[in-house]
Design an enzyme around this catalytic site. Sequence first.
Site, mmCIF file in Angstrom:
data_model
loop_
_atom_site.group_PDB
_atom_site.id
_atom_site.type_symbol
_atom_site.label_atom_id
_atom_site.label_comp_id
_atom_site.label_asym_id
_atom_site.label_seq_id
_atom_site.Cartn_x
_atom_site.Cartn_y
_atom_site.Cartn_z
ATOM 1 N N ARG A 102 0.761 -1.349 0.020
ATOM 2 C CA ARG A 102 0.010 -0.014 -0.036
ATOM 3 C C ARG A 102 0.580 1.510 -0.040
ATOM 4 N NH1 ARG A 102 -4.832 2.314 1.324
ATOM 5 N NH2 ARG A 102 -4.515 3.996 2.806
ATOM 6 N N CYS A 126 -1.967 -5.101 3.262
ATOM 7 C CA CYS A 126 -2.580 -5.928 4.171
ATOM 8 C C CYS A 126 -3.989 -6.151 4.047
ATOM 9 C CB CYS A 126 -2.155 -5.358 5.687
ATOM 10 S SG CYS A 126 -0.734 -6.065 6.112
ATOM 11 N N ARG A 131 -8.959 0.318 2.841
ATOM 12 C CA ARG A 131 -7.932 1.237 3.280
ATOM 13 C C ARG A 131 -8.024 2.389 2.027
ATOM 14 N NH1 ARG A 131 -2.727 -1.678 5.619
ATOM 15 N NH2 ARG A 131 -2.202 0.448 6.321
ATOM 16 N N PRO A 132 -9.096 3.327 1.796
ATOM 17 C CA PRO A 132 -9.181 3.995 0.730
ATOM 18 C C PRO A 132 -7.853 4.894 0.725
ATOM 19 C CG PRO A 132 -10.551 4.606 2.531
ATOM 20 C CD PRO A 132 -9.993 3.255 3.028
ATOM 21 N N VAL A 133 -7.908 5.871 -0.442
ATOM 22 C CA VAL A 133 -6.749 6.688 -0.590
ATOM 23 C C VAL A 133 -7.489 8.286 -0.754
ATOM 24 C CG1 VAL A 133 -4.829 5.536 -1.193
ATOM 25 C CG2 VAL A 133 -6.601 6.228 -2.881
ATOM 26 N N ASP A 134 -8.973 8.279 -0.446
ATOM 27 C CA ASP A 134 -9.548 9.663 -0.477
ATOM 28 C C ASP A 134 -8.850 10.806 -0.001
ATOM 29 O OD1 ASP A 134 -10.317 8.160 1.580
ATOM 30 O OD2 ASP A 134 -12.000 9.438 1.981
ATOM 31 N N ASP A 316 -1.105 -1.292 15.166
ATOM 32 C CA ASP A 316 0.080 -2.387 14.777
ATOM 33 C C ASP A 316 0.534 -3.102 16.147
ATOM 34 O OD1 ASP A 316 -0.364 -1.387 12.288
ATOM 35 O OD2 ASP A 316 1.627 -0.171 12.128
ATOM 36 N N ARG A 408 7.761 -9.433 5.186
ATOM 37 C CA ARG A 408 7.692 -7.707 4.918
ATOM 38 C C ARG A 408 7.940 -7.012 6.253
ATOM 39 N NH1 ARG A 408 1.772 -6.741 3.995
ATOM 40 N NH2 ARG A 408 3.001 -4.635 3.711
HETATM 41 C C1 UD1 Z 1 0.270 3.446 8.271
HETATM 42 C C2 UD1 Z 1 1.148 2.380 8.608
HETATM 43 C C3 UD1 Z 1 0.186 1.198 9.158
HETATM 44 C C4 UD1 Z 1 -0.402 1.576 10.317
HETATM 45 C C5 UD1 Z 1 -1.265 3.004 9.936
HETATM 46 C C6 UD1 Z 1 -2.095 3.361 11.233
HETATM 47 C C7 UD1 Z 1 2.865 2.652 7.069
HETATM 48 C C8 UD1 Z 1 3.573 2.048 5.750
HETATM 49 N N1 UD1 Z 1 1.735 1.871 7.298
HETATM 50 O O1 UD1 Z 1 -0.903 2.884 7.404
HETATM 51 O O2 UD1 Z 1 1.396 0.300 9.630
HETATM 52 O O3 UD1 Z 1 -1.198 0.572 10.891
HETATM 53 O O4 UD1 Z 1 -0.595 3.861 9.537
HETATM 54 O O5 UD1 Z 1 -1.012 3.835 12.426
HETATM 55 O O6 UD1 Z 1 3.103 3.362 7.541
HETATM 56 N N2 UD1 Z 1 -8.183 6.664 5.658
HETATM 57 C C9 UD1 Z 1 -9.093 6.904 4.942
HETATM 58 N N3 UD1 Z 1 -8.873 7.727 3.722
HETATM 59 C C10 UD1 Z 1 -7.553 7.748 3.547
HETATM 60 C C11 UD1 Z 1 -6.461 7.358 4.169
HETATM 61 C C12 UD1 Z 1 -6.740 6.682 5.236
HETATM 62 O O7 UD1 Z 1 -10.153 6.738 5.303
HETATM 63 O O8 UD1 Z 1 -7.380 8.421 2.398
HETATM 64 C C13 UD1 Z 1 -8.371 5.780 6.928
HETATM 65 C C14 UD1 Z 1 -7.995 4.465 7.044
HETATM 66 O O9 UD1 Z 1 -8.854 3.584 6.348
HETATM 67 C C15 UD1 Z 1 -7.802 3.942 8.329
HETATM 68 C C16 UD1 Z 1 -7.194 5.440 8.973
HETATM 69 O O10 UD1 Z 1 -7.638 6.393 7.954
HETATM 70 O O11 UD1 Z 1 -9.179 3.966 9.027
HETATM 71 C C17 UD1 Z 1 -5.802 5.398 9.388
HETATM 72 O O12 UD1 Z 1 -4.907 4.849 8.102
HETATM 73 P P1 UD1 Z 1 -3.653 5.507 7.792
HETATM 74 O O13 UD1 Z 1 -3.096 6.228 9.104
HETATM 75 O O14 UD1 Z 1 -3.601 6.303 6.713
HETATM 76 O O15 UD1 Z 1 -2.925 4.299 7.483
HETATM 77 P P2 UD1 Z 1 -1.648 4.146 6.378
HETATM 78 O O16 UD1 Z 1 -0.773 5.356 6.424
HETATM 79 O O17 UD1 Z 1 -2.248 3.271 5.261
#
Ligand code: UD1
Length: 429
Positions: A102, A126, A131-134, A316, A408
Site C-alpha cells: 500500500r 494488508c 483502506r481508501p486513498v480519498d 500495529d 515484509r
Molecule cells: C500506516 C502504517 C500502518 C499503520 C497505520 C495506522 C505505514 C507503511 N503503514 O498506514 O502500519 O497501521 O498507519 O497507524 O506507515 N483512511 C481513509 N482515507 C484515506 C487514508 C486513510 O479513510 O485516504 C483511513 C484508514 O482507512 C484508516 C485510518 O484512516 O481507518 C488511518 O489510516 P492511515 O493512518 O492512513 O494508515 P496508513 O498510512 O495506510
Amino acid sequence: MDKIRITGGQRLEGVIPISGAKNAALPLMIASLLTDETLTLTNVPRLSDVTALSRILSNHGVDRTVAGRRIGQSAETGQTISLTARQIVDTCAPYELVSTMRASFWVIAPILARMGEAKVSLPGGCAIGTRPVDLLLMALERLGAEIAIENGYALARAPQGLKGAEIVFPKVTVGGTHTALMAAVLAKGTTVIENAAREPEVTDLAACLTKMGAKIEGAGTSRIVVEGVARLGGAHHAVLPDRIETGTYAMAVAMTGGDVELQGARLDLLQAAFDVLVRSGTEVSATADGVRVRRNGGGIAPVDVETEPFPGFPTDLQAQFMALMTVAQGTSRIRETIFENRFMHVQELARLGARIRLDGDVAIVEGVPKLTGAPVMATDLRASVSLVIGGLAAQGDTTINRVYHLDRGFEALEAKLTRCGAIVERISG
Ligand code: UD1
C-alpha cells in the site's frame, strides 16, 4: 511457501537488536524522488517491502547503491542505501508493482510535485478492511492538483505546479500526512496541515526533508506548516528504530517470561504500549543502550486497551497484545478504532486454545491458563507475528503457514528469537 515451526515454552533471555523502522524507511525512500541529488539512508531494514519499493523506485529511474558490510557489522546491522533520482523517466507506477504494498501509492506525491503529473495504481497491501486513498487525493487536490480515477489508476496533474494551501484532515492519516508533506515541500507558498498524524515516522520524514532543504515546522504536532522551496538537495539520514518491532518483542518477553534488552529501542516512541505492559505486570526500564523488559514469576494481569493514533496505543500492536491477553489472569477488552476487520488473528489464536469473543470493534479476551501448539495461518503482517508470540508461549509445536507476511515487516525474526533461547525453525517449502 515457507513455514515457521516454534516449539513453545522457553523463556526469552538475552539481547535483541531493534532494526530500523519499516514504516519510516518506506516514506524516506520515496522522498528520494523529490531531488536529483543523492539521498543516503542508513539503518534501513532488510525486508521484502524495502526490496519491493526499491523495484518501484528503479522503474521511475532511481539509481540505488547498497553499501557492503563493514568491519564490526553483523548481518543484521541495517543497510546503507543511496538513492539518486537524477531524472524521473516514468511518471507511472503500474499495478503489477504497486498492488503488493500500500505505501508505494505515496510515490504519487513526489512525482506530481517534481514532474507536474503522476499516474499511480490504486494500492493493495494488508487485507485489513477497506483502506481508501480519498484523503491522500484530497490533500493533493487542495494543493491544486486535478485528480481523476481511471481503470484502477489515480491520475494527478498540476501542469503549473502545486500551490500551498490549508489541508484539514477529517481523520488522522499517516499516509495522508506523508503525502501532504512530500507534495507541499515543493509547492509555491505556505501549506498548513491540520489534524496531521503525529506518528514518529512522520517526524522522521520531516527531519529528513528538512536536511534536504525543506522548510517544515510543527512535525510531531497536529499542525504542520510547510514553506515551499524551489528545489531540494541530497542528504544523509538514519532511519529511526522500529517501535512496532520493539513492542512485539516486548510482548513476547511479557508472555513467555524472561529478561531481554531491546538494543537501540527508545522508550519515548512507545510510551502508551509500555504503560500497558507495566500494568500487565511486566517490568520495563531504560538502559544505556535501549530498553530492558522483564517478567519474572507473577502472572499476567488483564488490561483493557483501545487503539488510537500516536501517542495512543498503536493499532500495529493490537494483535500482539491480544496474544498476551489470551493467557492473562482474567478478562480484557481490546477495542480497535483505526481499522475495521483487523481481527483476523482471532480465529487463529483460537486454534491455539485462546478464548476470544468479538462484539463489533471490541474483542473480549478471557484468559486461559495455557495455550497449546497447533498449525495456524498468517493472514497479515501484524496478525502473523501475534501467532509467533502465541506459539512461543504455547505448549508443544506451532506451525505458522504463509510466513511471507512476516518477511515484509520483521527482519531476521528467527535469528533474533533463537539467540534469546526460543526454539524457532524456518521450513522452506
Ligand atoms: C500506516 C502504517 C500502518 C499503520 C497505520 C495506522 C505505514 C507503511 N503503514 O498506514 O502500519 O497501521 O498507519 O497507524 O506507515 N483512511 C481513509 N482515507 C484515506 C487514508 C486513510 O479513510 O485516504 C483511513 C484508514 O482507512 C484508516 C485510518 O484512516 O481507518 C488511518 O489510516 P492511515 O493512518 O492512513 O494508515 P496508513 O498510512 O495506510
